[in-house]
Design an enzyme around this catalytic site. Structure first.
Site, short mmCIF file in Angstrom:
data_model
loop_
_atom_site.label_atom_id
_atom_site.label_comp_id
_atom_site.label_asym_id
_atom_site.label_seq_id
_atom_site.Cartn_x
_atom_site.Cartn_y
_atom_site.Cartn_z
N HIS A 96 0.85 -1.19 0.00
CA HIS A 96 0.00 0.00 0.00
C HIS A 96 0.88 1.25 0.00
O HIS A 96 2.10 1.16 0.21
CB HIS A 96 -0.93 0.01 1.22
CG HIS A 96 -0.21 -0.01 2.52
ND1 HIS A 96 -0.07 -1.13 3.30
CD2 HIS A 96 0.45 0.98 3.18
CE1 HIS A 96 0.63 -0.84 4.38
NE2 HIS A 96 0.96 0.42 4.34
C1 T46 Z 1 3.11 0.57 6.88
C2 T46 Z 1 3.82 -0.69 7.16
C3 T46 Z 1 5.29 -0.47 7.36
C4 T46 Z 1 -4.24 -0.28 13.26
O1 T46 Z 1 -5.35 -0.49 13.79
N1 T46 Z 1 -3.46 0.73 13.73
C5 T46 Z 1 -2.24 1.01 13.20
O2 T46 Z 1 -1.57 1.95 13.65
C6 T46 Z 1 -1.76 0.18 12.12
C7 T46 Z 1 -0.40 0.46 11.50
C8 T46 Z 1 -2.56 -0.83 11.66
N2 T46 Z 1 -3.77 -1.05 12.23
C9 T46 Z 1 -4.59 -2.19 11.77
C10 T46 Z 1 -5.00 -2.15 10.31
C11 T46 Z 1 -5.10 -3.62 9.96
O3 T46 Z 1 -6.36 -4.13 10.33
O4 T46 Z 1 -3.78 -3.36 11.90
C12 T46 Z 1 -4.04 -4.27 10.86
C13 T46 Z 1 -2.75 -4.61 10.11
O5 T46 Z 1 -2.32 -3.44 9.39
P1 T46 Z 1 -1.69 -3.54 7.93
O6 T46 Z 1 -2.29 -4.67 7.18
O7 T46 Z 1 -1.78 -2.18 7.28
O8 T46 Z 1 -0.16 -3.89 8.29
P2 T46 Z 1 1.12 -3.87 7.34
O9 T46 Z 1 2.19 -4.53 8.12
O10 T46 Z 1 0.80 -4.37 5.99
O11 T46 Z 1 1.47 -2.30 7.19
C14 T46 Z 1 1.90 -1.57 8.32
C15 T46 Z 1 1.23 -0.18 8.35
O12 T46 Z 1 -0.19 -0.32 8.27
C16 T46 Z 1 1.67 0.68 7.22
O13 T46 Z 1 1.31 2.02 7.47
O14 T46 Z 1 3.65 1.47 6.26
O15 T46 Z 1 3.31 -1.41 8.29
#
Ligand code: T46
Length: 137
Positions: A51
């Site tokens: 993303h």
């Molecule tokens: C990024 C990379 C490096 C939250 O509720 N609060 C938060 O602060 C974050 C970061 C995520 N979430 C929730 C959203 C999803 O339901 O946690 C779940 C996993 O998040 P995501 O699928 O976006 O995780 P990654 O590891 O793909 O990405 C994360 C960050 O979201 C993103 O900003 O740059 O780590």
């Protein structure tokens, strides 16, 4: 250093007891900090990210182990091996990121300039490319 990101080298306070690294807002971290999160229990075959963010700066630090960070500005794609806790990578707005090849001991710390909101995410690569093209006009 490359077009899609900036490597930040943090000063390490080393003595016979070990190493301490301090990160202060607007100093080592070049923005006001609104959120900190960490990612652990990673699986080598379960990549993350895929993303971009419309309005978010982040510094990503690999505190332990290693992984491969891919950063893409819509025109150029860089691959950075993250394995050094005294270095961070500053990712500015509108950069597509992917995280791959985590080692079992990988621990990632992320320092963010904004509170979490799903509205800030672009999770479709073609939409990201289209938005970058509009920015260039
Ligand atoms: C990024 C990379 C490096 C939250 O509720 N609060 C938060 O602060 C974050 C970061 C995520 N979430 C929730 C959203 C999803 O339901 O946690 C779940 C996993 O998040 P995501 O699928 O976006 O995780 P990654 O590891 O793909 O990405 C994360 C960050 O979201 C993103 O900003 O740059 O780590």
């Amino acid at each position: 250093m490359n077009m899609t990101s900036q490597v930040l080298n943090f000063p390490a306070l080393v003595d016979q007891r070990g190493t301490l690294i301090a990160l202060e807002a607007t100093r080592e971290i070049p923005f006001q900090i609104r959120r900190v999160y960490f990612i652990k229990d990673l699986k080598g075959d379960a990549p993350r990210g895929f993303h971009a963010h419309k309005n978010l700066k982040q510094v990503v630090i690999c505190l332990s182990g290693s992984f491969r960070l891919i950063l893409d500005d819509g025109y150029k794609r860089d691959s950075i091996v993250m394995n050094e806790g005294s270095q961070g990578v500053l990712i500015e707005e509108m950069i597509w990121r992917e995280m791959h090849d985590f080692t079992d001991d990988c621990l990632i710390l992320v320092i963010a300039s904004e509170f979490y909101t799903e509205d800030d995410y672009i999770r479709d690569y073609q939409s990201f490319k289209d938005a970058r093209k509009l920015m260039a006009k």
